[in-house]
Design a protein around this motif. Structure first.
Motif, PDB file in Angstrom:
ATOM      1  N   ARG A  49      22.859  29.156   0.203  1.00 14.71           N
ATOM      2  CA  ARG A  49      23.000  30.530   0.245  1.00 14.71           C
ATOM      3  C   ARG A  49      22.490  31.071  -0.996  1.00 14.71           C
ATOM      4  N   ARG A  50      22.770  30.350  -2.169  1.00 15.76           N
ATOM      5  CA  ARG A  50      22.312  31.086  -3.486  1.00 15.76           C
ATOM      6  C   ARG A  50      20.810  30.705  -3.342  1.00 15.76           C
ATOM      7  N   ASP A  69      26.757  36.155  -5.878  1.00 13.26           N
ATOM      8  CA  ASP A  69      27.948  36.773  -6.964  1.00 13.26           C
ATOM      9  C   ASP A  69      28.627  37.939  -6.540  1.00 13.26           C
ATOM     10  N   SER A  70      27.638  38.968  -6.247  1.00 17.70           N
ATOM     11  CA  SER A  70      28.032  40.201  -5.757  1.00 17.70           C
ATOM     12  C   SER A  70      29.047  40.071  -4.423  1.00 17.70           C
ATOM     13  N   ALA A  71      28.435  39.185  -3.421  1.00 22.54           N
ATOM     14  CA  ALA A  71      29.014  39.463  -2.384  1.00 22.54           C
ATOM     15  C   ALA A  71      30.485  38.475  -2.560  1.00 22.54           C
ATOM     16  N   THR A  72      30.501  37.755  -3.484  1.00 22.01           N
ATOM     17  CA  THR A  72      31.881  36.983  -3.583  1.00 22.01           C
ATOM     18  C   THR A  72      32.701  37.325  -4.700  1.00 22.01           C
ATOM     19  N   GLY A  73      32.406  38.401  -5.255  1.00 22.06           N
ATOM     20  CA  GLY A  73      32.941  38.672  -6.496  1.00 22.06           C
ATOM     21  C   GLY A  73      34.398  39.224  -6.226  1.00 22.06           C
ATOM     22  N   ASP A  74      34.960  39.765  -4.876  1.00 22.18           N
ATOM     23  CA  ASP A  74      36.342  40.046  -4.686  1.00 22.18           C
ATOM     24  C   ASP A  74      37.371  38.783  -5.220  1.00 22.18           C
ATOM     25  N   GLN A 126      38.199  35.817  -0.438  1.00 17.94           N
ATOM     26  CA  GLN A 126      37.522  34.433  -0.745  1.00 17.94           C
ATOM     27  C   GLN A 126      37.597  33.547   0.285  1.00 17.94           C
ATOM     28  N   GLN A 127      38.647  33.788   1.066  1.00 12.66           N
ATOM     29  CA  GLN A 127      38.753  32.820   2.320  1.00 12.66           C
ATOM     30  C   GLN A 127      37.874  33.304   3.362  1.00 12.66           C
ATOM     31  N   ILE A 155      32.255  32.696   6.257  1.00 13.31           N
ATOM     32  CA  ILE A 155      30.941  33.283   6.259  1.00 13.31           C
ATOM     33  C   ILE A 155      30.163  32.246   6.078  1.00 13.31           C
ATOM     34  N   THR A 156      30.093  31.780   4.734  1.00 15.35           N
ATOM     35  CA  THR A 156      29.478  30.701   4.085  1.00 15.35           C
ATOM     36  C   THR A 156      29.148  29.452   4.906  1.00 15.35           C
ATOM     37  N   ALA A 157      30.315  29.063   5.186  1.00 14.79           N
ATOM     38  CA  ALA A 157      30.187  27.719   6.090  1.00 14.79           C
ATOM     39  C   ALA A 157      29.723  27.811   7.475  1.00 14.79           C
TER      40      ALA A 157
END
Length: 127
Positions: free
Chosen positions: A14-15, A24-29, A35-36, A41-43
């Motif tokens: 993804r990176r 970093d922006s999408a996962t910043g929360d 995070q789950q 979504i990433t998996a």
């Protein structure tokens, strides 16, 4: 490959495709549910990019752009189109892809995607 290794590989892909700033922006929360959700979504979405198979990263990129354009998911289409240089997809290939989208999925989807491409290219030219 165990689940944690698969998730690490999916995040790395993804990176590599979208860039650190976007991820970093999408996962910043920092709350647990967010995070789950990002892990899920990433998996799911990026894990498929890391699996063994005959499709290249370039092929996968073209398919994702075609599918997101066809579905009218312009935010995702734009994201992947803006990352095309990282996946080996040329501007000419994106142009041709949109003819296919128009023929098989309809003019409205292709027109919206074409507008997104023109805006991306104008932004890129202005940089």
């Amino acid at each position: 490959m165990e689940r944690s290794e698969q998730l690490r590989a999916a995040y790395a892909m993804r990176r590599a495709m979208l860039g650190d700033a976007y991820v970093d922006s999408a996962t910043g929360d920092t709350d647990e549910i967010s995070q789950q959700f990002q892990d899920h979504i990433t998996a799911q979405a990026w894990g498929v990019w890391t699996r063994e198979g005959v499709l290249s990263t370039r092929d996968r990129s073209l398919l994702v752009m075609a599918m997101t354009a066809a579905l009218g998911r312009m935010e995702e289409f734009r994201l992947h189109a803006s990352s095309s240089s990282r996946t080996g997809v040329s501007d000419a290939e994106i142009d041709e892809l949109l003819f296919q989208v128009a023929a098989y999925c309809g003019a409205p989807a292709a027109i919206s995607a074409r507008r997104a491409v023109r805006a991306l290219r104008a932004e890129r030219a202005g940089q």
